[in-house]
Design an enzyme around this catalytic site. Structure first.
Site, PDB file in Angstrom:
ATOM      1  N   PRO A  10       0.785  -1.228   0.000  1.00 34.07           N
ATOM      2  CA  PRO A  10       0.000   0.000   0.000  1.00 34.07           C
ATOM      3  C   PRO A  10       0.824   1.289   0.000  1.00 34.07           C
ATOM      4  CG  PRO A  10      -0.156  -1.127   2.119  1.00 34.07           C
ATOM      5  CD  PRO A  10       0.506  -2.072   1.162  1.00 34.07           C
ATOM      6  N   ASN A  11       0.317   2.231  -0.762  1.00 33.36           N
ATOM      7  CA  ASN A  11       0.851   3.603  -0.868  1.00 33.36           C
ATOM      8  C   ASN A  11       2.122   3.711  -1.691  1.00 33.36           C
ATOM      9  OD1 ASN A  11      -1.160   5.017   0.709  1.00 33.36           O
ATOM     10  ND2 ASN A  11      -0.308   3.951   2.481  1.00 33.36           N
ATOM     11  N   ARG A  18       5.596  12.491  -2.549  1.00 34.70           N
ATOM     12  CA  ARG A  18       5.754  13.018  -1.177  1.00 34.70           C
ATOM     13  C   ARG A  18       6.935  12.345  -0.512  1.00 34.70           C
ATOM     14  NH1 ARG A  18       0.476  11.618   1.799  1.00 34.70           N
ATOM     15  NH2 ARG A  18       2.064  10.494   2.949  1.00 34.70           N
ATOM     16  N   TYR A  23      12.005   8.364   0.778  1.00 36.85           N
ATOM     17  CA  TYR A  23      11.819   7.314  -0.238  1.00 36.85           C
ATOM     18  C   TYR A  23      12.476   7.620  -1.577  1.00 36.85           C
ATOM     19  CZ  TYR A  23       8.345   5.754   3.149  1.00 36.85           C
ATOM     20  OH  TYR A  23       7.728   5.337   4.293  1.00 36.85           O
ATOM     21  N   ASN A  73       7.894  -6.003  -1.087  1.00 34.36           N
ATOM     22  CA  ASN A  73       7.890  -4.826  -0.238  1.00 34.36           C
ATOM     23  C   ASN A  73       6.440  -4.661   0.208  1.00 34.36           C
ATOM     24  OD1 ASN A  73       7.950  -2.402   1.071  1.00 34.36           O
ATOM     25  ND2 ASN A  73       9.005  -1.269  -0.556  1.00 34.36           N
ATOM     26  N   ALA A  76       3.444  -0.845   4.694  1.00 29.21           N
ATOM     27  CA  ALA A  76       3.000  -0.816   6.099  1.00 29.21           C
ATOM     28  C   ALA A  76       2.520  -2.188   6.580  1.00 29.21           C
ATOM     29  CB  ALA A  76       1.902   0.223   6.263  1.00 29.21           C
ATOM     30  N   HIS A  79       4.589  -4.516   8.953  1.00 25.08           N
ATOM     31  CA  HIS A  79       4.637  -4.370  10.404  1.00 25.08           C
ATOM     32  C   HIS A  79       3.348  -4.810  11.090  1.00 25.08           C
ATOM     33  CE1 HIS A  79       7.953  -1.973   9.006  1.00 25.08           C
ATOM     34  NE2 HIS A  79       7.134  -1.095   8.424  1.00 25.08           N
ATOM     35  N   ASP A  86       1.237 -15.413   7.183  1.00 25.71           N
ATOM     36  CA  ASP A  86       0.717 -16.779   7.000  1.00 25.71           C
ATOM     37  C   ASP A  86       0.775 -17.185   5.529  1.00 25.71           C
ATOM     38  OD1 ASP A  86       0.234 -17.280   9.664  1.00 25.71           O
ATOM     39  OD2 ASP A  86      -1.879 -16.698   9.579  1.00 25.71           O
ATOM     40  N   GLU A  97      12.648  -9.978   1.204  1.00 23.63           N
ATOM     41  CA  GLU A  97      11.943  -8.777   1.675  1.00 23.63           C
ATOM     42  C   GLU A  97      12.779  -7.549   1.321  1.00 23.63           C
ATOM     43  OE1 GLU A  97      11.538  -8.709   5.927  1.00 23.63           O
ATOM     44  OE2 GLU A  97      10.535  -6.758   5.938  1.00 23.63           O
ATOM     45  N   HIS A  99      12.920  -3.085   1.342  1.00 24.71           N
ATOM     46  CA  HIS A  99      12.369  -1.774   1.694  1.00 24.71           C
ATOM     47  C   HIS A  99      13.271  -0.703   1.117  1.00 24.71           C
ATOM     48  CE1 HIS A  99       9.473  -3.511   4.404  1.00 24.71           C
ATOM     49  NE2 HIS A  99      10.445  -4.294   4.858  1.00 24.71           N
ATOM     50  N   LEU A 100      12.653   0.374   0.701  1.00 26.82           N
ATOM     51  CA  LEU A 100      13.414   1.523   0.213  1.00 26.82           C
ATOM     52  C   LEU A 100      14.204   2.158   1.358  1.00 26.82           C
ATOM     53  CD1 LEU A 100      10.381   2.886  -1.742  1.00 26.82           C
ATOM     54  CD2 LEU A 100      12.524   2.226  -2.844  1.00 26.82           C
ATOM     55  N   SER A 101      13.514   2.361   2.473  1.00 28.91           N
ATOM     56  CA  SER A 101      14.142   3.029   3.617  1.00 28.91           C
ATOM     57  C   SER A 101      14.739   1.994   4.564  1.00 28.91           C
ATOM     58  CB  SER A 101      13.093   3.871   4.362  1.00 28.91           C
ATOM     59  OG  SER A 101      12.052   3.040   4.867  1.00 28.91           O
ATOM     60  N   ARG A 106      14.130   4.199  11.711  1.00 25.60           N
ATOM     61  CA  ARG A 106      12.880   4.951  11.748  1.00 25.60           C
ATOM     62  C   ARG A 106      12.108   4.651  13.043  1.00 25.60           C
ATOM     63  NH1 ARG A 106       9.882   4.590   6.249  1.00 25.60           N
ATOM     64  NH2 ARG A 106       8.922   6.447   7.168  1.00 25.60           N
ATOM     65  N   ARG A 110       8.257   0.424  13.192  1.00 27.24           N
ATOM     66  CA  ARG A 110       8.718  -0.136  11.911  1.00 27.24           C
ATOM     67  C   ARG A 110       9.846  -1.145  12.109  1.00 27.24           C
ATOM     68  NH1 ARG A 110       6.258   3.344   7.993  1.00 27.24           N
ATOM     69  NH2 ARG A 110       6.022   5.407   8.862  1.00 27.24           N
TER      70      ARG A 110
HETATM   71  O1  CA2 Z   1      10.815   1.761   3.057  1.00 28.46           O
HETATM   72  C1  CA2 Z   1       9.927   1.067   2.541  1.00 28.46           C
HETATM   73  O2  CA2 Z   1      10.026   0.553   1.429  1.00 28.46           O
HETATM   74  C2  CA2 Z   1       8.620   0.866   3.307  1.00 28.46           C
HETATM   75  O3  CA2 Z   1       8.137  -0.443   3.029  1.00 28.46           O
HETATM   76  C3  CA2 Z   1       7.654   1.921   2.781  1.00 28.46           C
HETATM   77  C4  CA2 Z   1       6.303   1.946   3.505  1.00 28.46           C
HETATM   78  C5  CA2 Z   1       6.504   1.997   5.029  1.00 28.46           C
HETATM   79  O4  CA2 Z   1       5.251   1.860   5.664  1.00 28.46           O
HETATM   80  C6  CA2 Z   1       7.451   0.912   5.517  1.00 28.46           C
HETATM   81  O5  CA2 Z   1       7.633   1.067   6.907  1.00 28.46           O
HETATM   82  C7  CA2 Z   1       8.784   0.986   4.816  1.00 28.46           C
HETATM   83  C8  CA2 Z   1       5.480   3.162   3.101  1.00 28.46           C
HETATM   84  C9  CA2 Z   1       5.254   3.328   1.643  1.00 28.46           C
HETATM   85  C10 CA2 Z   1       4.489   4.613   1.444  1.00 28.46           C
HETATM   86  O6  CA2 Z   1       5.218   5.435   0.559  1.00 28.46           O
HETATM   87  C11 CA2 Z   1       4.773   6.690   0.299  1.00 28.46           C
HETATM   88  C12 CA2 Z   1       5.570   7.430  -0.546  1.00 28.46           C
HETATM   89  C13 CA2 Z   1       5.208   8.708  -0.882  1.00 28.46           C
HETATM   90  C14 CA2 Z   1       4.046   9.257  -0.371  1.00 28.46           C
HETATM   91  C15 CA2 Z   1       3.241   8.514   0.462  1.00 28.46           C
HETATM   92  C16 CA2 Z   1       3.614   7.225   0.790  1.00 28.46           C
END
Ligand code: CA2
Length: 144
Positions: A10-11, A18, A23, A73, A76, A79, A86, A97, A99-101, A106, A110
């Site tokens: 998601p997202n 943003r 990211y 990836n 959210a 977590h 499952d 797995e 993640h970008l960040s 953080r 997370r």
């Molecule tokens: O670092 C990652 O790849 C995450 O999976 C990104 C998730 C975050 O919940 C994880 O803790 C780490 C969030 C992705 C949402 O990305 C956005 C980017 C721009 C604007 C809004 C959301």
């Protein structure tokens, strides 16, 4: 040619719009392009998907048996989702797995990942390159 499924949660469709300081500036389409290019070089065919829906991600995980490996990836849901955990436990192919960040730099919430318990390896903190490192790791693993 080995097929790799890449699932984004998601997202991640909002990337580039943003929080570039966390990211990066690349969009999800940019990351797909990078993965497709690296896939070609490594001899993989890449099926790259994104969904905001947990159920859709679970369906994709359940159907991943026809692929050689899965990169996920879960955003959210990493977590929070025992349901995704499952589903991943039932998968026989290697799971990486990404993640970008760097989730460990953080917020505390997370730092825990359900996905990690079902993954062969975890890569985080390298921005879009996390996906490329996962592909390179899978190349070594699947060729071995
Ligand atoms: O670092 C990652 O790849 C995450 O999976 C990104 C998730 C975050 O919940 C994880 O803790 C780490 C969030 C992705 C949402 O990305 C956005 C980017 C721009 C604007 C809004 C959301």
């Amino acid at each position: 040619m080995k097929k790799i499924l890449v699932i984004n949660g998601p997202n991640l469709n909002m990337l580039g719009a943003r929080e570039p300081e966390i990211y990066g500036h690349q969009t999800i389409a940019d990351i797909e392009k990078l993965c497709q290019k690296a896939g070609k070089e490594l001899g993989f065919s890449i099926d790259f998907r994104q969904s905001n829906a947990e159920a859709e991600m679970i369906n994709w995980i359940q159907e991943s048996g026809k692929f050689s490996a899965l990169i996920v990836n879960a955003a959210a849901y990493t977590h929070t989702s025992v349901a995704i955990y499952d589903a991943l436990l039932a998968v026989k192919i290697p799971v990486v797995e990404v993640h970008l960040s760097n989730i460990f730099r953080r917020e505390e919430f997370r730092h825990h990942s359900y996905v990690s318990r079902a993954a062969k390896g975890v890569i985080c903190g390298f921005g879009a390159d996390s996906y490329l490192l996962a592909l390179k790791g899978l190349k070594e693993l699947l060729d071995a």
